[in-house]
Scaffold this active site. Sequence first.
Site, mmCIF file in Angstrom:
data_model
loop_
_atom_site.group_PDB
_atom_site.id
_atom_site.type_symbol
_atom_site.label_atom_id
_atom_site.label_comp_id
_atom_site.label_asym_id
_atom_site.label_seq_id
_atom_site.Cartn_x
_atom_site.Cartn_y
_atom_site.Cartn_z
ATOM 1 N N LYS A 94 56.118 -10.324 65.849
ATOM 2 C CA LYS A 94 56.435 -10.422 67.278
ATOM 3 C C LYS A 94 55.997 -11.771 67.805
ATOM 4 O O LYS A 94 54.862 -12.191 67.659
ATOM 5 C CB LYS A 94 55.678 -9.334 68.033
ATOM 6 C CG LYS A 94 56.572 -8.224 68.495
ATOM 7 C CD LYS A 94 55.753 -7.135 69.070
ATOM 8 C CE LYS A 94 56.058 -6.916 70.510
ATOM 9 N NZ LYS A 94 55.240 -5.813 71.028
HETATM 10 C C1 E4P Z 1 56.302 -3.524 72.883
HETATM 11 O O1 E4P Z 1 56.869 -4.150 72.060
HETATM 12 C C2 E4P Z 1 55.651 -4.104 74.066
HETATM 13 O O2 E4P Z 1 54.628 -4.974 73.728
HETATM 14 C C3 E4P Z 1 55.148 -3.000 74.887
HETATM 15 O O3 E4P Z 1 56.169 -2.067 75.115
HETATM 16 C C4 E4P Z 1 54.527 -3.442 76.175
HETATM 17 O O4 E4P Z 1 54.085 -2.302 76.783
HETATM 18 P P1 E4P Z 1 52.694 -2.168 77.475
HETATM 19 O O5 E4P Z 1 52.830 -2.760 78.830
HETATM 20 O O6 E4P Z 1 52.474 -0.694 77.537
HETATM 21 O O7 E4P Z 1 51.655 -2.850 76.631
#
Ligand code: E4P
Length: 227
Positions: A94
């Site tokens: 990522k």
């Molecule tokens: C996923 O890939 C994202 O990082 C995630 O959905 C972000 O969500 P959060 O705000 O719950 O951390």
Amino acid sequence: MKFFLDSAKLDEIKYAYNTFGIDGVTTNPRHIMLSGKPFMTAITDIANWIKEEGLEGVDKFPVSVEINPHLTDTEEMLKMAREVAGISPNFVIKIPAIEAGIAAARILEKEGIRTNVTLVFSPAQAILPAKNGSLFVSPFIGWKEANGEDCKQYIKDIVDIYKNYGYYGKTEIICAAIRTPKQIADCAVAGADIVTTGLAVYQDCMKHAYTTQGLGTFCDAWDATAK
Ligand code: E4P
């Protein structure tokens, strides 16, 4: 539509896999922190479980792992990405949707390391990751809707753009930061490939007041039936 679990907690991943048949996992630095484990331990534990389950292979059960968010230099991003990708064939790296991140994702994809371009907040940001062959793009929903935006059109625009240029289905759209069952349904209607959210939201999907009421009615009838 595929369902990913947004968590680095191994007990939650196992539960969601066995109960709901989730198709993959997404993590970010906040999820790693919430797991209570150091970064390398958290991701290695997930990699080991994947092996035990016989789920090895990015096509079988992709797990997105975010590199150090402090890195803003492409070379530094590449170094960490290669190290993380070497831990499991299931890991998808990522990378933030910034200029240095797009450059890194482009090189990683050419090397065969799959990428997920994250922190996407506009249709325009979603185009370059697809043009450069990232496996996933992650437009965030919950953060925008918490601030009063309605994201249905935003997702539909990304879907339409991908269809216009042949990216649809090649770069899969993960609607991220999903907070409610309604948001899951909205993403499904708009044609998103994947949603990712926490365990509680999947559990909430299976709750409805009429289902509870109906079960009560049927239980009463069952008990009153002549034996
Ligand atoms: C996923 O890939 C994202 O990082 C995630 O959905 C972000 O969500 P959060 O705000 O719950 O951390």
